[in-house]
Design an enzyme around this catalytic site. Structure first.
Site, PDB file in Angstrom:
ATOM      1  NE  ARG A 189      -4.302  -1.404   0.227  1.00 51.34           N
ATOM      2  CZ  ARG A 189      -4.475  -2.414  -0.627  1.00 51.34           C
ATOM      3  NH1 ARG A 189      -3.574  -2.657  -1.559  1.00 51.34           N
ATOM      4  NH2 ARG A 189      -5.567  -3.161  -0.577  1.00 51.34           N
ATOM      5  CG  HIS A 225      -3.725  -0.560  -6.647  1.00 50.06           C
ATOM      6  ND1 HIS A 225      -3.954   0.086  -5.453  1.00 50.06           N
ATOM      7  CD2 HIS A 225      -3.757  -1.879  -6.358  1.00 50.06           C
ATOM      8  CE1 HIS A 225      -4.124  -0.813  -4.494  1.00 50.06           C
ATOM      9  NE2 HIS A 225      -4.008  -2.016  -5.030  1.00 50.06           N
ATOM     10  CD  GLU A 285      -3.202   3.359  -5.064  1.00 50.03           C
ATOM     11  OE1 GLU A 285      -4.064   2.517  -5.290  1.00 50.03           O
ATOM     12  OE2 GLU A 285      -2.154   3.137  -4.431  1.00 50.03           O
TER      13      GLU A 285
HETATM   14  P1  NAP Z   1      -0.911 -11.660   4.515  1.00 51.83           P
HETATM   15  O1  NAP Z   1      -0.928 -13.071   4.061  1.00 51.83           O
HETATM   16  O2  NAP Z   1      -1.712 -11.271   5.699  1.00 51.83           O
HETATM   17  O3  NAP Z   1       0.629 -11.261   4.731  1.00 51.83           O
HETATM   18  C1  NAP Z   1       1.025 -10.080   5.349  1.00 51.83           C
HETATM   19  C2  NAP Z   1       2.320 -10.345   6.072  1.00 51.83           C
HETATM   20  O4  NAP Z   1       2.781  -9.124   6.644  1.00 51.83           O
HETATM   21  C3  NAP Z   1       2.182 -11.357   7.189  1.00 51.83           C
HETATM   22  O5  NAP Z   1       3.092 -12.375   6.975  1.00 51.83           O
HETATM   23  C4  NAP Z   1       2.524 -10.601   8.453  1.00 51.83           C
HETATM   24  O6  NAP Z   1       3.318 -11.443   9.266  1.00 51.83           O
HETATM   25  C5  NAP Z   1       3.320  -9.415   7.925  1.00 51.83           C
HETATM   26  N1  NAP Z   1       3.177  -8.227   8.754  1.00 51.83           N
HETATM   27  C6  NAP Z   1       2.054  -7.642   9.200  1.00 51.83           C
HETATM   28  N2  NAP Z   1       2.354  -6.569   9.949  1.00 51.83           N
HETATM   29  C7  NAP Z   1       3.686  -6.486   9.980  1.00 51.83           C
HETATM   30  C8  NAP Z   1       4.618  -5.613  10.617  1.00 51.83           C
HETATM   31  N3  NAP Z   1       4.185  -4.602  11.375  1.00 51.83           N
HETATM   32  N4  NAP Z   1       5.930  -5.814  10.423  1.00 51.83           N
HETATM   33  C9  NAP Z   1       6.365  -6.844   9.666  1.00 51.83           C
HETATM   34  N5  NAP Z   1       5.554  -7.709   9.043  1.00 51.83           N
HETATM   35  C10 NAP Z   1       4.234  -7.544   9.217  1.00 51.83           C
HETATM   36  O7  NAP Z   1      -1.374 -10.687   3.346  1.00 51.83           O
HETATM   37  P2  NAP Z   1      -1.203 -10.889   1.768  1.00 51.83           P
HETATM   38  O8  NAP Z   1      -2.374 -11.602   1.220  1.00 51.83           O
HETATM   39  O9  NAP Z   1       0.155 -11.403   1.504  1.00 51.83           O
HETATM   40  O10 NAP Z   1      -1.319  -9.355   1.302  1.00 51.83           O
HETATM   41  C11 NAP Z   1      -0.435  -8.379   1.818  1.00 51.83           C
HETATM   42  C12 NAP Z   1      -0.871  -6.992   1.412  1.00 51.83           C
HETATM   43  O11 NAP Z   1      -0.618  -6.795   0.041  1.00 51.83           O
HETATM   44  C13 NAP Z   1      -2.396  -6.717   1.545  1.00 51.83           C
HETATM   45  O12 NAP Z   1      -2.746  -6.356   2.854  1.00 51.83           O
HETATM   46  C14 NAP Z   1      -2.625  -5.613   0.548  1.00 51.83           C
HETATM   47  O13 NAP Z   1      -2.574  -4.348   1.175  1.00 51.83           O
HETATM   48  C15 NAP Z   1      -1.461  -5.759  -0.438  1.00 51.83           C
HETATM   49  N6  NAP Z   1      -1.922  -6.144  -1.775  1.00 51.83           N
HETATM   50  C16 NAP Z   1      -1.698  -5.301  -2.812  1.00 51.83           C
HETATM   51  C17 NAP Z   1      -2.125  -5.653  -4.081  1.00 51.83           C
HETATM   52  C18 NAP Z   1      -1.913  -4.738  -5.250  1.00 51.83           C
HETATM   53  O14 NAP Z   1      -2.688  -4.791  -6.178  1.00 51.83           O
HETATM   54  N7  NAP Z   1      -0.890  -3.916  -5.252  1.00 51.83           N
HETATM   55  C19 NAP Z   1      -2.751  -6.878  -4.308  1.00 51.83           C
HETATM   56  C20 NAP Z   1      -2.956  -7.712  -3.222  1.00 51.83           C
HETATM   57  C21 NAP Z   1      -2.543  -7.330  -1.959  1.00 51.83           C
HETATM   58  P3  NAP Z   1       3.419 -11.223  10.850  1.00 51.83           P
HETATM   59  O15 NAP Z   1       2.025 -11.101  11.354  1.00 51.83           O
HETATM   60  O16 NAP Z   1       4.160 -12.436  11.324  1.00 51.83           O
HETATM   61  O17 NAP Z   1       4.220  -9.976  11.037  1.00 51.83           O
END
Ligand code: NAP
Length: 325
Positions: free
Chosen positions: A237, A285, A266
């Site tokens: 994000r 995006h 954005e």
């Molecule tokens: P996810 O499976 O929940 O993975 C997020 C990871 O971030 C988790 O492993 C979590 O591990 C870690 N995390 C959370 N808070 C943290 C912190 N403060 N410090 C370090 N690590 C942290 O989510 P996902 O499905 O991979 O998606 C991730 C993000 O990508 C979404 O939330 C979304 O905003 C973004 N996204 C963007 C697009 C795009 O089109 N650009 C598309 C899809 C998703 P821990 O809890 O162990 O820290």
């Protein structure tokens, strides 16, 4: 029985729309023009399907006493006030997992494009029409294979990126709050604290959700730790990165380049200083934007929306209906 009233914030595939319309009265914002404030649409609503990161606040929910179901077509739901939905018993759904590989592909596309000067090459040949003789000394990039990749936020998408990076013979470091020894063993990757990851990596990709903790997680101090030859890829994000610090780091040569799929704000303002630089690639995006994945996301979003309206368990829930603290 009266039909549910639903607002959909952006056009969704017609066959999915038809399935929702079979059970609900649907108002959908049909054009690419700027959306009217959702609050204007909220009062009579039972359900809301957001497909464009439109903020959904507690105040909006308060104007919608019938609102039962909020369905986010995407995995990140930082634009919805989760606590407010929980307090009001409103179901909240999202579309995790289905877009992980697609978003990981886009991560690699951005990384490779930045490393190998794909955009300057396009500009050179097709925009400037400047390829008048073969010059072996232009547009040298950086090797991706055998380079070190640092993955910040290693969840569903980070894991999918790590698999791709391993196939490129990259050394992979990752950082998250809870270490995953099973993934370390499976993929041959290494855990690193954020500071070390930033210092050691040739490429850094960001995959954390946007939360209070991750807002401006990458700022001046973090960028200063990175190699001068490094590339930052943000596909999480926009607000995860302090954009003014990023501009300074790119303009001063503190880091070599950036490739971002998300910005703050954005869309990014057309006069934003980042747009004046030629060592940054900005995509609008597109992380999950493939025909196949968007269809699957729309299907999941529909299933969540309808389940929430009927008070049934959401198949892909952040909050189930009637969830109260
Ligand atoms: P996810 O499976 O929940 O993975 C997020 C990871 O971030 C988790 O492993 C979590 O591990 C870690 N995390 C959370 N808070 C943290 C912190 N403060 N410090 C370090 N690590 C942290 O989510 P996902 O499905 O991979 O998606 C991730 C993000 O990508 C979404 O939330 C979304 O905003 C973004 N996204 C963007 C697009 C795009 O089109 N650009 C598309 C899809 C998703 P821990 O809890 O162990 O820290």
């Amino acid at each position: 029985m009266s039909r549910f009233k639903v607002f959909i914030t952006r056009p969704i595939p017609e066959e999915i729309l038809a399935k929702i319309a079979a059970e609900c009265d649907v108002d959908m914002w049909h054009t690419s023009a700027i959306l009217p404030p959702i609050a204007e649409k909220i009062p009579p609503l039972d359900g809301l399907l957001t497909y464009g990161h439109e903020p959904v606040s507690a105040e909006m929910m308060d104007t919608a006493p019938n609102l039962k179901s909020i369905s986010v077509m995407g995995v990140g739901y930082d634009h919805v006030d989760e606590d407010a939905a929980r307090e009001r018993g409103i179901a909240l759904g999202h579309t995790p997992g289905v877009l992980s590989d697609t978003t990981a592909d886009m991560t690699m596309a951005l990384l490779l494009a930045a490393a190998r000067n794909v955009v300057p090459a396009y500009n050179h040949v097709q925009v400037a029409k400047a390829w008048t003789y073969y010059d072996p000394n232009i547009l040298w990039g950086y090797d991706v294979h055998h380079a070190t990749l640092g993955i910040v936020g290693m969840g569903r998408i980070g894991y999918a990126v790590a698999k791709r990076a391993v196939a490129f013979d990259m050394r992979v470091l990752y950082y998250k709050r809870n270490r995953r020894p099973d993934w370390e063993e499976e993929l041959g990757i290494e855990y690193a604290e954020l500071e070390h990851l930033l210092q050691a990596s040739d490429f850094v990709t960001l995959h954390v959700p946007l939360t209070e903790e991750t807002t401006h997680m990458i700022g001046k101090a973090e960028l200063a730790l990175m190699k001068r030859t490094a590339t930052l890829v943000n596909i999480a994000r926009g607000p995860v990165v302090d954009h003014y610090a990023l501009y300074d780091a790119l303009a001063s040569g503190q880091i070599a380049s950036a490739a971002v799929d998300v910005t703050e704000p954005e869309p990014i303002n057309t006069d934003h200083p980042l747009l004046s630089l030629d060592n940054v690639i900005i995509a609008p995006h597109l992380g999950s934007a493939t025909i196949q994945t968007r269809m699957k996301m729309a299907t999941m979003a529909m299933e969540n929306l309808l389940a929430g309206l009927k008070g049934e368990q959401l198949p892909y829930a952040v909050l189930q209906p009637g969830w109260h603290t």
